[in-house]
Design an enzyme around this catalytic site. Structure first.
Site, PDB file in Angstrom:
ATOM      1  N   LYS A 171       0.778  -1.204  -0.001  1.00 55.05           N
ATOM      2  CA  LYS A 171       0.049  -0.130   0.032  1.00 55.05           C
ATOM      3  C   LYS A 171       0.970   1.234   0.001  1.00 55.05           C
ATOM      4  O   LYS A 171       1.068   2.024   1.040  1.00 55.05           O
ATOM      5  CB  LYS A 171      -0.998  -0.136   1.353  1.00 55.05           C
ATOM      6  CG  LYS A 171      -2.355   0.682   1.143  1.00 55.05           C
ATOM      7  CD  LYS A 171      -3.130   0.585   2.177  1.00 55.05           C
ATOM      8  CE  LYS A 171      -4.244   1.533   2.318  1.00 55.05           C
ATOM      9  NZ  LYS A 171      -5.146   1.745   1.268  1.00 55.05           N
TER      10      LYS A 171
HETATM   11  N1  PMP Z   1      -7.643  -2.234  -2.752  1.00 54.56           N
HETATM   12  C1  PMP Z   1      -7.253  -0.904  -2.658  1.00 54.56           C
HETATM   13  C2  PMP Z   1      -6.570  -0.703  -4.007  1.00 54.56           C
HETATM   14  C3  PMP Z   1      -7.272  -0.174  -1.721  1.00 54.56           C
HETATM   15  O1  PMP Z   1      -6.616   1.021  -1.988  1.00 54.56           O
HETATM   16  C4  PMP Z   1      -7.965  -0.400  -0.741  1.00 54.56           C
HETATM   17  C5  PMP Z   1      -8.041   0.586   0.573  1.00 54.56           C
HETATM   18  N2  PMP Z   1      -8.737   1.729   0.132  1.00 54.56           N
HETATM   19  C6  PMP Z   1      -8.646  -1.683  -0.633  1.00 54.56           C
HETATM   20  C7  PMP Z   1      -8.367  -2.623  -1.549  1.00 54.56           C
HETATM   21  C8  PMP Z   1      -9.473  -2.008   0.693  1.00 54.56           C
HETATM   22  O2  PMP Z   1      -8.684  -2.378   1.883  1.00 54.56           O
HETATM   23  P1  PMP Z   1      -8.912  -2.203   3.335  1.00 54.56           P
HETATM   24  O3  PMP Z   1     -10.228  -3.009   3.371  1.00 54.56           O
HETATM   25  O4  PMP Z   1      -7.647  -2.617   3.999  1.00 54.56           O
HETATM   26  O5  PMP Z   1      -9.041  -0.832   3.330  1.00 54.56           O
END
Ligand code: PMP
Length: 311
Positions: A171
């Protein structure tokens, strides 16, 4: 144990956090009012997107899935060889201070770690100290009516960055692949799109993970298709579906599986759980939020609304 530099504008008890200066932003040990919350133009987070981040929900003043978010950001710092100078306990205490300073009960925390200030060249080792930033505020990713009616998405022409180039499970502050796809969605009159892997599997959307429902079973592609290991995704798979007695399976999905699904939904920290009722020109199921997604959404609200202890 290292000690966290005290916020120079602390403590809370001094009543320094007046509501008109909100949101207060914590930057490298200082709690700053919005107008003073600034970063250096030499920061490699700005110059090169060099860093990583987390989006974290606060429900009833509690940090939802704190451990999972900390696991992810510390793991990503390690992968990026960014030396983290705060312990997890210090990080948690700092986030709690941000929640208090901003008078949040339900809200959203954006936690960033950048490579820090360096020189104009790429060399990350010329940045002596990482920068830690915490913004605690509100977020509304989609309008309320999309939660009751479902949303339309498209399939982006632009594929997800291949794992060998930049692993989507990282991320990082480099979200250009997602932003360019998001522009495709907006140009097509919607707010989200499926980003296929280069070999044509349904990975994730620009900011959310994707699930389908077929014959009463919830299905989603495995992580090795190339996607973020979503905290909400893991919660749906590991907690929500089992508690509601809903069968769940990981299976490599193609666009045809999505368009032929009974229901489709997205998950994310900011998005929470939201139904997809149209993919491109294809209506999903009845074209309304389906019964299973309705149950999952209600179950989710139920759990986060309880006074469950933080994990
Ligand atoms: N995929 C991407 C590309 C993201 O940026 C996010 C978070 N915004 C998610 C999936 C979802 O992840 P999470 O549940 O950890 O927020």
């Amino acid at each position: 144990m290292t000690t966290m530099p005290a916020s120079k504008t602390s403590p809370l008890s001094a009543g320094r956090y007046s509501s008109e200066n909100r949101p207060y932003v914590w930057i490298d040990g200082e709690m700053l009012p919005k107008s003073q919350a600034k970063v250096s133009v030499w920061d490699h987070g700005l110059l090169y997107g060099d860093g990583c981040f987390e989006g974290i929900r606060v429900y009833g003043k509690r940090i939802f899935k704190n451990r999972q978010h900390l696991d992810r950001i510390y793991r990503n710092c390690e992968r990026l060889r960014i030396e983290m100078w705060m312990s997890r306990d210090e990080m948690t205490a700092m986030m709690r201070e941000c929640i208090e300073a901003n008078g949040l009960s339900d809200g959203y925390i954006r936690l960033l770690v950048t490579r820090g200030v360096g020189s104009l060249g790429l060399n990350p080792f010329k940045c002596p100290k990482a920068s830690v930033i915490c913004i605690a505020d509100q977020i509304a990713l989609y309008p309320p009516e999309m939660y009751s009616d479902g949303m339309r998405i498209i399939v982006a022409k632009r594929p997800r960055t291949p794992t060998a180039c930049l692993d989507p499970s990282l991320k990082s502050l480099n979200y250009l692949n997602n932003i360019l796809a998001k522009m495709e969605a907006i140009d097509a009159g919607c707010l989200e799109c499926i980003m296929l892997s280069v070999d044509g599997y349904v990975g994730e959307c620009t900011g959310d993970n994707l699930f389908i429902v077929k014959g009463g079973k919830v299905l989603t592609s495995p992580l090795d298709v190339g996607m973020l290991d979503g905290v909400t995704r893991a919660f749906v798979i590991g907690t929500l579906c089992p508690r509601l007695g809903i069968a769940i399976e990981e299976r490599r999905l193609r666009v045809e599986d999505v368009t032929a699904a009974d229901e489709v939904f997205l998950t994310g920290t900011a998005a929470e759980i939201i139904a997809v009722t149209q993919v491109g020109d294809v209506r999903i199921g009845t074209g309304k939020e389906g019964a299973l997604v309705k149950r999952l959404r209600a179950g989710f609200k139920d759990i986060v609304g309880q006074n469950a202890p933080e994990e």
